[in-house]
Scaffold this motif. Structure first.
Motif, mmCIF file in Angstrom:
data_model
loop_
_atom_site.group_PDB
_atom_site.id
_atom_site.type_symbol
_atom_site.label_atom_id
_atom_site.label_comp_id
_atom_site.label_asym_id
_atom_site.label_seq_id
_atom_site.Cartn_x
_atom_site.Cartn_y
_atom_site.Cartn_z
ATOM 1 N N ALA A 28 -2.473 -9.216 13.601
ATOM 2 C CA ALA A 28 -1.608 -10.317 13.171
ATOM 3 C C ALA A 28 -1.850 -10.647 11.702
ATOM 4 N N GLN A 29 -3.101 -10.643 11.286
ATOM 5 C CA GLN A 29 -3.432 -10.925 9.887
ATOM 6 C C GLN A 29 -2.854 -9.857 8.970
ATOM 7 N N GLU A 30 -2.995 -8.605 9.337
ATOM 8 C CA GLU A 30 -2.465 -7.506 8.523
ATOM 9 C C GLU A 30 -0.947 -7.602 8.386
ATOM 10 N N ILE A 31 -0.284 -7.893 9.489
ATOM 11 C CA ILE A 31 1.174 -8.023 9.471
ATOM 12 C C ILE A 31 1.580 -9.259 8.670
ATOM 13 N N GLY A 32 0.863 -10.347 8.870
ATOM 14 C CA GLY A 32 1.175 -11.592 8.176
ATOM 15 C C GLY A 32 1.059 -11.480 6.668
ATOM 16 N N LYS A 33 0.085 -10.719 6.182
ATOM 17 C CA LYS A 33 -0.066 -10.542 4.738
ATOM 18 C C LYS A 33 1.173 -9.904 4.130
ATOM 19 N N THR A 34 1.819 -9.047 4.880
ATOM 20 C CA THR A 34 2.976 -8.320 4.368
ATOM 21 C C THR A 34 4.292 -9.037 4.646
ATOM 22 N N LEU A 39 9.049 -13.430 8.863
ATOM 23 C CA LEU A 39 8.910 -13.664 10.302
ATOM 24 C C LEU A 39 8.851 -15.155 10.584
ATOM 25 N N ALA A 40 9.515 -15.586 11.630
ATOM 26 C CA ALA A 40 9.473 -16.986 12.020
ATOM 27 C C ALA A 40 8.117 -17.335 12.615
ATOM 28 N N GLU A 41 7.494 -16.356 13.250
ATOM 29 C CA GLU A 41 6.238 -16.616 13.958
ATOM 30 C C GLU A 41 5.524 -15.310 14.231
ATOM 31 N N ILE A 42 4.213 -15.382 14.235
ATOM 32 C CA ILE A 42 3.373 -14.295 14.728
ATOM 33 C C ILE A 42 2.520 -14.921 15.823
ATOM 34 N N LEU A 90 6.347 -0.466 1.042
ATOM 35 C CA LEU A 90 5.084 -0.932 1.594
ATOM 36 C C LEU A 90 3.870 -0.339 0.888
ATOM 37 N N GLY A 91 4.078 0.250 -0.258
ATOM 38 C CA GLY A 91 2.948 0.802 -0.996
ATOM 39 C C GLY A 91 2.283 1.914 -0.227
ATOM 40 N N HIS A 92 0.961 1.825 -0.042
ATOM 41 C CA HIS A 92 0.219 2.903 0.622
ATOM 42 C C HIS A 92 0.634 3.088 2.073
#
Length: 95
Positions: A28-34, A39-42, A90-92
């Protein structure tokens, strides 16, 4: 950026008995950073034994039972990007 009404909800379903809360929180943290603005919610959702699934609204993006392993953030990010921000690089994670 989409309006709040149009933004999708990401849900990570995990097995608490398997001890996968930490893995779900990290994903969730990895997705949230991007994608925090897209997103409305994770959500982290405790589920049945052995479950580790990632859902974007009503679409299952990943199912650990089908794949036999946990997802790489790269795979999940690419799928989310293709749905919510197709023009974003998304870079790398695109390599």
């Amino acid at each position: 950026m989409m309006s709040d009404i149009e933004q999708p909800r990401l849900a990570i379903h995990y097995c608490p008995r398997c001890g996968w809360l930490t893995r779900a929180a990290w994903m969730a943290q990895e997705i949230g950073k991007t994608f925090e603005a897209d997103l409305a919610e994770i959500a982290l959702v405790p589920d049945d034994a052995g479950v580790f699934d990632v859902w974007l609204d009503a679409e299952r993006v990943f199912c650990r039972a089908e794949v036999g392993d946990f997802p790489a953030p790269k795979t999940i990010k690419q799928h989310i990007r293709d749905r919510v921000a197709p023009a974003r690089e998304l870079g790398h994670s695109d390599r």
